[in-house]
Design a protein around this motif. Structure first.
Motif, mmCIF file in Angstrom:
data_model
loop_
_atom_site.group_PDB
_atom_site.id
_atom_site.type_symbol
_atom_site.label_atom_id
_atom_site.label_comp_id
_atom_site.label_asym_id
_atom_site.label_seq_id
_atom_site.Cartn_x
_atom_site.Cartn_y
_atom_site.Cartn_z
ATOM 1 N N ASP A 131 0.815 -1.217 0.000
ATOM 2 C CA ASP A 131 0.000 0.000 0.000
ATOM 3 C C ASP A 131 0.850 1.269 0.000
ATOM 4 O OD1 ASP A 131 0.998 -0.515 2.518
ATOM 5 O OD2 ASP A 131 -0.888 -0.168 3.581
ATOM 6 N N ARG B 83 -0.914 5.040 0.958
ATOM 7 C CA ARG B 83 -0.907 5.579 2.315
ATOM 8 C C ARG B 83 0.388 5.150 3.000
ATOM 9 N NH1 ARG B 83 -5.183 1.062 4.729
ATOM 10 N NH2 ARG B 83 -3.721 -0.700 4.597
ATOM 11 N N ASN C 262 0.932 0.446 7.224
ATOM 12 C CA ASN C 262 0.561 0.140 8.607
ATOM 13 C C ASN C 262 1.322 -1.090 9.095
ATOM 14 O OD1 ASN C 262 -0.765 -2.074 7.460
ATOM 15 N ND2 ASN C 262 -2.764 -1.066 7.504
ATOM 16 N N ALA D 143 -8.745 1.844 2.582
ATOM 17 C CA ALA D 143 -9.009 3.057 3.369
ATOM 18 C C ALA D 143 -7.704 3.773 3.688
ATOM 19 C CB ALA D 143 -9.734 2.681 4.658
ATOM 20 N N THR D 144 -7.744 5.083 3.583
ATOM 21 C CA THR D 144 -6.600 5.902 3.979
ATOM 22 C C THR D 144 -6.949 6.638 5.258
ATOM 23 O OG1 THR D 144 -7.404 7.725 2.614
ATOM 24 C CG2 THR D 144 -5.842 6.211 1.601
ATOM 25 N N ASP D 145 -6.030 6.631 6.195
ATOM 26 C CA ASP D 145 -6.275 7.268 7.478
ATOM 27 C C ASP D 145 -5.153 8.263 7.772
ATOM 28 O OD1 ASP D 145 -4.795 4.948 7.413
ATOM 29 O OD2 ASP D 145 -5.063 4.484 9.527
ATOM 30 N N ALA D 146 -5.157 9.353 7.017
ATOM 31 C CA ALA D 146 -4.124 10.376 7.163
ATOM 32 C C ALA D 146 -4.224 11.063 8.525
ATOM 33 C CB ALA D 146 -4.245 11.406 6.052
ATOM 34 N N ASP D 147 -3.062 11.319 9.100
ATOM 35 C CA ASP D 147 -2.997 12.009 10.386
ATOM 36 C C ASP D 147 -2.944 13.512 10.124
ATOM 37 O OD1 ASP D 147 -2.621 12.901 12.912
ATOM 38 O OD2 ASP D 147 -0.774 11.795 13.311
ATOM 39 N N THR D 148 -4.111 14.127 10.045
ATOM 40 C CA THR D 148 -4.172 15.556 9.713
ATOM 41 C C THR D 148 -3.763 16.452 10.878
ATOM 42 O OG1 THR D 148 -6.518 15.560 10.299
ATOM 43 C CG2 THR D 148 -5.965 15.180 7.985
#
Length: 706
Positions: A366, A370, A373, A476-481
């Motif tokens: 991935d 992203r 993980n 799914a992308t889980d960006a740390d904004t």
């Protein structure tokens, strides 16, 4: 069992005898067209290789651990010392990096690979001027305390480190040495690589914030320091990644990487260093693509040519050794069907190991979507471990050695790379060649050829331009904004307690007297200087910044991914995918092959393919096509049947639905094409079609939004 007599009862066929039998099996087809393979490197691969093909190659008689090191720099290969498992650890904060590093080191990782974010690679603090790039797929580092956090509980005396610093190395190295000093570690025991690649950065970005000569001063300073204080730390980076990720072939990767290294050698020798000080401090990094034998040969040829170059400068056999870090290709990884990336990375890792690398990063499946993980990191890391401990690739020194094909290809690749390297030298070296656009233009030509082959699906990208699954669910992308704001707050607090202007002026004053610049930089870091302050003080020159035309770094799959993205947006906007109706006419044997081809052709563009039961008459096919409501209709049958119904069906369909697009599967003779177009057929799809361009144009015509 006597191996000398084991096969004496079997006659050995000659090449001519083999070719005669091969041509019989082709049943009249051209031997050259069917069995010879032309590569992007300009090399023609034969279907079979013999002892005679390599008997005059001088490197074949070599052994592992001996110059010119074609067979590796260690006599026993990986038997006594394995390659470093140097997985890039994707994290945005120093704390997250530390946690991931500790986790991965307990599970097979052997080398710390710290990837900096764009701000740190640019020598900047995470301030508002780089708001969109300060935190991305790398770690945000701007002061000594960040490294204290990132390396907390990690012993850099025993753990090798891989740290690319961008276009200059001294500012980041100063922060690292400040951390080492605080941790009470012995600098002389540092191992691995901490260094810069200014020419690589210049080509990738198109500009540098200082003169290239200042960058060379930086390389000379950190290399001289390391030679005196950290003998096992390499400080000069030569990367093939910018070339590879712009579509270069293996010849170009080799030639331009070696030309870059020679440029650095000259620059540092002009600044007082010797070849014995410079060569061992160079870290080469190569991207490894999907053509397994070509990539194996590329690494072997790299060592051969590098040994030749260093020897020409008077370097010892030890100085001729090339240290190679490799990473599996980013150019061929895909957003679509990303689990196929697991297979791509596995074969590339195999090639890298067989080719004889010293450290390796296997990309997570991935990676282009992203930050990896824990799961995707584990799978990538375990790929290396399986190849070592289950496939036993570490048990044999240079397993490719002696293969007539590999040895011949190594020589062919080295010869072509040497010619291109000489062309660079004739222009005055790599810097001058970059300034006159030579490597950019050369790579652009190959990239265009690759792009055309991908568009026409001669080169296949599984899951993207072939065998697409339009029902797949995106990862799914889980960006740390929140991390960017956290870093800004951390920077603000640090600056409030450490006057950066005062630190900057203090160092500038010290630079005016003859002192150790590295020691001054470390003292500034100890006083609280940020990376931005250190960089500003270090590159403070009045010479105009370097600017060139950058390489176009991209991925192979991007064009087809854009088609799929547009189709997905159309689905979200309208509730339906763009539709294609297959009008299959005649018995199964007549239409199935072209209906299957057409369904696959449109699936890669994100189209929904409507495929009803076949009919026998043009009128029935027309009625079904009109009733479907599809904007695009494809007539599917065989060449023999088309003359009996295509004209009639085309006229009927266009009369009923003149705004729709009518295509025919196949490529009829030119006379028939004219007849069918006159009747209403708009275009033809076939194996020679530029699939990407046709799908792009069709999306535009039917109003699929961009």
């Amino acid at each position: 069992m006597n191996k000398e007599t084991l096969f004496q009862d079997f006659s050995v066929p000659t090449y001519d005898q083999w070719r005669e039998e091969a041509e019989k099996s082709l049943k009249g087809a051209s031997f050259d067209a069917k069995l010879l393979t032309k590569t992007y490197e300009g090399i023609t691969l034969q279907p079979i290789y013999r002892k005679e093909d390599v008997q005059n190659l001088p490197h074949v008689a070599g052994v592992p651990g001996a110059a010119p090191y074609v067979r590796g720099t260690n006599a026993l290969g990986y038997v006594t010392r394995g390659w470093e498992v140097s997985q890039e650890i994707p994290a945005t904060s120093p704390k997250a990096f530390n946690e991931a590093a500790k986790h991965d080191l307990e599970r097979g990782q052997t080398m710390l690979n710290l990837v900096l974010d764009r701000a740190a690679l640019s020598g900047l603090d995470p301030n508002a001027s780089v708001a969109n790039t300060a935190v991305d797929h790398g770690v945000s580092i701007f002061h000594r305390e960040d490294l204290d956090t990132a390396f907390s509980g990690l012993n850099l005396e025993t753990l090798p480190l891989f740290l690319h610093t961008g276009y200059v190395a001294l500012p980041m190295l100063a922060l690292l040495l400040s951390h080492v000093e605080k941790a009470g570690a012995d600098t002389s025991k540092l191992r691995g690589f901490v260094g810069a690649d200014p020419l690589g950065t210049l080509l990738a970005e198109g500009q540098l914030p200082c003169s290239i000569q200042k960058c060379y001063d930086d390389l000379a300073q950190v290399t001289h320091w390391a030679d005196q204080n950290a003998p096992h730390l390499r400080t000069i980076h030569v990367q093939s990644h910018p070339y590879h990720n712009s579509g270069a072939n293996a010849v170009q990767e080799l030639a331009f990487s070696l030309a870059t290294a020679v440029e650095y050698i000259r620059a540092l020798m002009e600044r007082g260093l010797s070849i014995e000080q410079i060569a061992p401090k160079i870290q080469f990094s190569f991207s490894i693509g999907s053509q397994s034998f070509m990539e194996i040969a590329k690494l072997r040829a790299a060592r051969l040519l590098w040994s030749t170059i260093v020897e020409a400068y008077g370097g010892s056999a030890e100085a001729q050794k090339m240290n190679i870090h490799a990473r599996t290709s980013a150019w061929n990884k895909t957003v679509l069907d990303p689990y196929v990336n697991l297979l791509r990375a596995s074969t590339e890792a195999f090639s890298a190991i067989i080719g004889g690398i010293d450290s390796l990063h296997v990309s997570a499946f991935d990676e282009v979507i992203r930050p990896a993980n824990e799961f995707s990191r584990r799978i990538a890391r375990n790929t290396q471990i399986i190849l070592e401990q289950e496939a036993h690739l570490s048990k044999v020194a240079d397993p490719a050695g002696g293969s007539w094909y590999v040895e011949w290809l190594t020589d062919a690749l080295a010869e072509k790379a040497w010619r291109l390297f000489q062309q660079v030298e004739e222009q005055g070296g790599m810097l001058r060649a970059i300034e006159v656009d030579f490597p950019q233009s050369e790579i652009e030509q190959i990239a265009m050829k690759k792009s055309e082959s991908i568009a026409q699906r001669k080169d296949r990208i599984v899951g993207t331009n072939m065998y697409a699954n339009i029902q797949e669910q995106p990862i799914a992308t889980d960006a740390d904004t929140a991390i960017y704001q956290e870093r800004l707050a951390c920077l603000k607090a640090h600056i409030e307690s450490h006057d950066q202007e005062a630190i900057l002026e203090s160092w500038k004053a010290k630079k005016s007297v003859a002192q150790d610049v590295m020691q001054q930089a470390v003292q500034a870091a100890n006083s609280g200087a940020t990376l931005g302050t250190l960089t500003k003080a270090w590159i403070d020159d009045q010479i105009q910044a370097a600017t060139v035309r950058p390489l176009r770094i991209h991925r192979a799959a991007e064009a087809f991914e854009s088609l799929r993205s547009r189709a997905e947006k159309h689905l979200q906007k309208t509730g339906d995918r763009p539709q294609v109706f297959l009008a299959s006419v005649g018995p199964l044997a007549k239409h199935k092959a072209r209906a299957d081809f057409s369904a696959e052709f449109f699936a890669v563009g994100g189209f929904e393919v409507l495929r009803p039961d076949p009919v026998t008459k043009a009128e029935e096919a027309t009625k079904a096509a009109v009733a479907s409501g599809a904007s695009i209709v494809v007539i599917c049958s065989d060449d023999e049947s088309y003359p009996s119904f295509v004209e009639e069906m085309a006229r009927l369909f266009k009369t009923s639905k003149p705004e729709a697009i009518l295509l025919l599967a196949g490529l009829p003779a030119s006379e028939e094409i004219n007849v069918y177009k006159a009747a209403g057929v708009d275009d033809f799809i076939h194996v020679r079609s530029n699939c990407y361009q046709m799908l792009h144009d069709l999306q535009e015509r039917i109003g699929v939004m961009s």
